[in-house]
Design a protein around this motif. Sequence first.
Motif, PDB file in Angstrom:
ATOM      1  N   GLU A 113      55.441  44.207 -80.550  1.00  0.00           N
ATOM      2  CA  GLU A 113      55.799  45.561 -80.973  1.00  0.00           C
ATOM      3  C   GLU A 113      57.320  45.712 -80.956  1.00  0.00           C
ATOM      4  O   GLU A 113      58.025  44.960 -80.276  1.00  0.00           O
ATOM      5  N   PRO A 114      57.847  46.694 -81.654  1.00  0.00           N
ATOM      6  CA  PRO A 114      59.305  46.892 -81.633  1.00  0.00           C
ATOM      7  C   PRO A 114      59.839  47.321 -80.270  1.00  0.00           C
ATOM      8  O   PRO A 114      60.979  47.034 -79.935  1.00  0.00           O
ATOM      9  N   CYS A 115      59.002  48.039 -79.478  1.00  0.00           N
ATOM     10  CA  CYS A 115      59.424  48.567 -78.194  1.00  0.00           C
ATOM     11  C   CYS A 115      58.381  48.263 -77.130  1.00  0.00           C
ATOM     12  O   CYS A 115      57.287  47.784 -77.436  1.00  0.00           O
ATOM     13  N   VAL A 116      58.718  48.547 -75.879  1.00  0.00           N
ATOM     14  CA  VAL A 116      57.771  48.385 -74.781  1.00  0.00           C
ATOM     15  C   VAL A 116      56.911  49.646 -74.742  1.00  0.00           C
ATOM     16  O   VAL A 116      57.292  50.673 -74.177  1.00  0.00           O
ATOM     17  N   GLU A 117      55.747  49.567 -75.363  1.00  0.00           N
ATOM     18  CA  GLU A 117      54.926  50.763 -75.566  1.00  0.00           C
ATOM     19  C   GLU A 117      54.440  51.368 -74.250  1.00  0.00           C
ATOM     20  O   GLU A 117      54.311  52.586 -74.128  1.00  0.00           O
ATOM     21  N   SER A 118      54.151  50.540 -73.241  1.00  0.00           N
ATOM     22  CA  SER A 118      53.665  51.073 -71.973  1.00  0.00           C
ATOM     23  C   SER A 118      54.716  51.943 -71.296  1.00  0.00           C
ATOM     24  O   SER A 118      54.392  52.965 -70.664  1.00  0.00           O
ATOM     25  N   ILE A 119      55.994  51.581 -71.439  1.00  0.00           N
ATOM     26  CA  ILE A 119      57.072  52.378 -70.850  1.00  0.00           C
ATOM     27  C   ILE A 119      57.230  53.695 -71.599  1.00  0.00           C
ATOM     28  O   ILE A 119      57.347  54.768 -70.990  1.00  0.00           O
ATOM     29  N   ASN A 120      57.218  53.632 -72.913  1.00  0.00           N
ATOM     30  CA  ASN A 120      57.330  54.876 -73.690  1.00  0.00           C
ATOM     31  C   ASN A 120      56.166  55.817 -73.405  1.00  0.00           C
ATOM     32  O   ASN A 120      56.353  57.034 -73.281  1.00  0.00           O
ATOM     33  N   SER A 121      54.975  55.274 -73.262  1.00  0.00           N
ATOM     34  CA  SER A 121      53.816  56.115 -72.957  1.00  0.00           C
ATOM     35  C   SER A 121      53.970  56.794 -71.605  1.00  0.00           C
ATOM     36  O   SER A 121      53.658  57.980 -71.449  1.00  0.00           O
ATOM     37  N   ALA A 122      54.469  56.048 -70.613  1.00  0.00           N
ATOM     38  CA  ALA A 122      54.644  56.616 -69.270  1.00  0.00           C
ATOM     39  C   ALA A 122      55.687  57.725 -69.267  1.00  0.00           C
ATOM     40  O   ALA A 122      55.476  58.790 -68.663  1.00  0.00           O
ATOM     41  N   THR A 123      56.806  57.512 -69.942  1.00  0.00           N
ATOM     42  CA  THR A 123      57.869  58.523 -69.923  1.00  0.00           C
ATOM     43  C   THR A 123      57.492  59.754 -70.752  1.00  0.00           C
ATOM     44  O   THR A 123      57.926  60.858 -70.436  1.00  0.00           O
ATOM     45  N   MET A 124      56.680  59.559 -71.782  1.00  0.00           N
ATOM     46  CA  MET A 124      56.247  60.722 -72.550  1.00  0.00           C
ATOM     47  C   MET A 124      55.303  61.611 -71.740  1.00  0.00           C
ATOM     48  O   MET A 124      55.211  62.814 -71.990  1.00  0.00           O
ATOM     49  N   LEU A 125      54.627  61.040 -70.751  1.00  0.00           N
ATOM     50  CA  LEU A 125      53.814  61.861 -69.848  1.00  0.00           C
ATOM     51  C   LEU A 125      54.699  62.828 -69.068  1.00  0.00           C
ATOM     52  O   LEU A 125      54.300  63.964 -68.778  1.00  0.00           O
ATOM     53  N   PHE A 126      55.899  62.378 -68.729  1.00  0.00           N
ATOM     54  CA  PHE A 126      56.871  63.250 -68.062  1.00  0.00           C
ATOM     55  C   PHE A 126      57.300  64.377 -68.997  1.00  0.00           C
ATOM     56  O   PHE A 126      57.298  65.557 -68.632  1.00  0.00           O
ATOM     57  N   ASN A 127      57.668  64.020 -70.232  1.00  0.00           N
ATOM     58  CA  ASN A 127      58.089  65.034 -71.207  1.00  0.00           C
ATOM     59  C   ASN A 127      56.983  66.049 -71.474  1.00  0.00           C
ATOM     60  O   ASN A 127      57.247  67.248 -71.633  1.00  0.00           O
TER      61      ASN A 127
END
Length: 357
Positions: free
Chosen positions: A240-254
């Motif tokens: 993938e272009p990015c680390v999807e697991s990290i983006n998913s975790a931080t979007m839970l914060f947002n």
Amino acid sequence: MVSKLDLLFGVLITAALMQFQIVFVIGEPQVPCYFIFGDSLVDNGNNNGLVTAAKANYTPYGADFPQGVTGRFTNGLTVADIIGQLLDFPNFIPSYATATNSEINSGVNYGSGGAGIRDETGRNLGDRISLNRQLLRHATIVSRLSNLQRNKTFTNEYIQKCIYIVNMGSNDYINNYLMPNNYPTSTIYTPYQYARVLIQQYSQQLKSLYKLGARKIAVFGLGFIGCTPAEIATFGTNGEPCVESINSATMLFNDRLSPLINDLNNAFFDARFTFINISSISAPQEGVVLPNVPCCQTRSDGQCVPNSVPCSDRTMYTWYDGFHPTEIANRFLASRSYAALSPMDASPYDISHLAQL
């Protein structure tokens, strides 16, 4: 189909270059003062005297800053600097470490590289000034202002007119949750639980800021941390272009931060909190996306190698090092934070409207 790589701040060459054409007509500042809380995205030198790896008081940082190396984690201006210009402040807001009595009337920058919502965040780097410590420092500044102005009532009314920005949370992932060898949080909490715990503590800290007199508070959400060059190099992307697991975790914060802002506005009728949605500002747009590589040569922690030679055209890069945007990217983010192009960028106000309230 637009890939997540196109989400890297959404900084387009054409849009970014337009930011350099902004002409700042300096008159009276739109608010009497401007206070800045946060991490390395806004740090302007507070970490210089600390025993920590999280400091940027060496070249090639500051390559395009008028005063050269200052401790800013970029080649030029930070998001906080540019917002200050857009608010018509004639000078950069001083760091807490250097602010004199004659300067604090215009505000103070408390930002600290490596700092987080949680006190232990960033300890792997060395010393840092957590949000709790930044709030304590702000209390001393309010006391100094009151002594200088010799009228506590006047000071209370004065600081209520100021703009406050808070840009925290990135390190609670980068230098905490995503480091299982250094911190136990990822074994104690699921991503959902961790986001909830962070928001609970953040809520209390924002309430403390209110109690210290803040009434116009812009709270920044997290960007796509999984798309930073340093996290990609560390974790890989599985194609993938990015680390999807990290983006998913931080979007839970947002996802929890926006409702928190609504709750705070409902709880404090005389205050105006607003959510700056960096993930919306970073959304894909038409145009040519800047490359997803650092401008400078980076060391293992993602910062620039001291005295290395950066890329020659910094306007063509999103990232200055493994984690921090270039000035051109900061201009894009700051301009959209100040004057939203979409209702999703800022809610319920962008910073320009917040200043007028």
